[in-house]
Write an enzyme that holds these catalytic residues in place. Structure first.
Site, short mmCIF file in Angstrom:
data_model
loop_
_atom_site.label_atom_id
_atom_site.label_comp_id
_atom_site.label_asym_id
_atom_site.label_seq_id
_atom_site.Cartn_x
_atom_site.Cartn_y
_atom_site.Cartn_z
N LYS A 1 0.93 -1.06 0.29
CA LYS A 1 -0.13 -0.12 -0.16
C LYS A 1 0.99 1.65 -0.26
CE LYS A 1 -4.39 -1.62 1.81
NZ LYS A 1 -5.33 -1.14 2.79
N LYS B 1 -4.28 -10.38 -7.15
CA LYS B 1 -5.76 -10.80 -6.59
C LYS B 1 -6.56 -10.06 -6.74
CE LYS B 1 -6.42 -8.33 -2.83
NZ LYS B 1 -6.02 -8.60 -1.11
N LYS C 1 -11.47 -4.92 -5.05
CA LYS C 1 -12.13 -3.69 -5.92
C LYS C 1 -11.53 -2.37 -5.85
CE LYS C 1 -12.44 -3.45 -0.40
NZ LYS C 1 -13.70 -3.86 0.56
#
Ligand code: AMP
Ligand code: TRP
Length: 328
Positions: free
Chosen positions: A111, A192, A195
């Site tokens: 992230k 993966k 969203k």
């Protein structure tokens, strides 16, 4: 009765990955365990959220739990910030954790890769997650594969606390589906399903219209060859579609292979789309009913009360063990 706890962030559309990796197991576990399922809004704000969108998404995720079959008579369904004890134990867990172990978290590294202004909340995110789990003394935590490392950290923090202050916390175990603990993107089976992917064709949102689902599955990449065979190494894309099929049709991987023996990908993908629609269409119908009723407010209030009773007891014990002076 063994305890179960899990949570999902209210940040963006939930996908079929969330459903297969986590929510299906929420439902499965609730018959024989004492379950706590929350919407982790305190985690969502580790990156900036638009206030109106956060409110909408928080309600939406809670409604999706219900629509997917989480039963408020069996499970406590609540919003993390409605139980302030989470934040309190989260702080205590932060004081137990080492910078080095937090720096090793792959989700944190992913992230923050290439970023300069990194929110401190993103760094201590896993200590709040540890608090979420330990505050209920959860035995099992239904999550997808990407949360395994956070669970290991949770166990380490629990052991550290127990060693320093005496046996207090149970050590939780992840509970993951055998296949499908990591559902991959439809356009790239090395990534993966998420969203946050900017390409909406890479994921199936739980609220996608049936025709959108059909179109996305028709476009999903497959591998060379034409055999419907589960082999995640050699046939990553088809294997991913097979796990989705198995979960949505409620059959084993072997059964899927048997059904399509000697056939190409065409019929398999058509049937797959219908199985996904058969799961999501009724879920969407229930979702709309729930959003249009006052049911959710009552469920969340009762859920927070049940959760608070347990959480506050744990925090009181933890503070006593650590030597906090109790209020008069
Ligand atoms: P998140 O959306 O990151 O809050 O994840 C909520 C839950 O869904 C966690 O238990 C994740 O591990 C799980 N999850 C998210 N994406 C996937 C995926 N692609 N495959 C399997 N599980 C997933
Ligand atoms: N970190 C989890 C995720 O991103 C969400 C989460 C927060 C969670 N607290 C939790 C999951 C406690 C399980 C248990 O998916």
């Amino acid at each position: 009765m063994a305890r179960v706890l899990s949570g999902i962030q209210p940040s963006g559309q939930l996908t079929l990955g969330n459903y297969i990796g986590a929510i299906q197991n929420f439902v499965k576990l609730q018959d024989e365990h004492e379950c706590f399922y929350m919407v982790v809004d305190l985690h969502a704000v580790t990156v900036p959220q638009d206030p109106a969108a956060l409110r909408e998404q928080t309600e939406s995720v809670a409604a999706l739990y219900l629509a997917a079959g989480v039963d408020p008579k069996k499970s406590a369904i609540f919003i993390q910030s409605h139980v302030p004890a989470h934040a309190e134990l989260g702080w205590i867990m932060t004081t137990l954790a080492y910078m080095g172990e937090l720096e090793r978290m792959t989700q944190y590294k992913e992230k923050t890769a290439g970023k300069t202004s990194i929110p401190a909340g993103l760094f201590v995110y896993p200590t709040l997650m540890a608090a979420d789990i330990l505050i209920y003394n959860a035995d099992l935590v239904p999550v997808g594969d990407d949360q395994k490392q956070h669970l290991e950290l949770t166990r380490d923090l629990a052991e550290r606390f127990n060693k320093r202050y005496g046996e207090t916390f149970r050590l939780p175990e992840p509970y993951m589906p055998k296949v499908g603990a990591r559902i991959m993107s439809l356009d790239d089976p090395t990534k993966k399903m998420s969203k946050s992917n900017p390409n909406p064709n890479s994921y199936i949102a739980l609220l996608d219209e049936p025709d959108v689902i059909r179109r996305k599955i028709a476009r999903a990449v497959t591998d060379s060859g034409r055999e419907v065979k589960y082999d995640p190494e050699a046939k990553a894309a088809v294997s991913n579609l097979i796990s989705i099929y198995a979960h949505c049709a409620g059959v084993t991987v072997e059964e899927v292979e048997r059904r399509y023996e000697g056939q190409g990908y065409g019929q398999f993908k058509k049937d797959l789309a219908e199985h996904v629609v058969a799961v999501l269409e009724p879920l969407q119908k229930r979702y709309r009913e729930i959003r249009g009723s006052g049911e959710l407010v009552r469920v969340l209030k009762e859920g927070a009360e049940r959760a608070s009773a347990v959480a506050e007891r744990t925090v009181a014990l933890v503070k006593e063990r650590m030597g906090f002076l109790p209020p008069a």
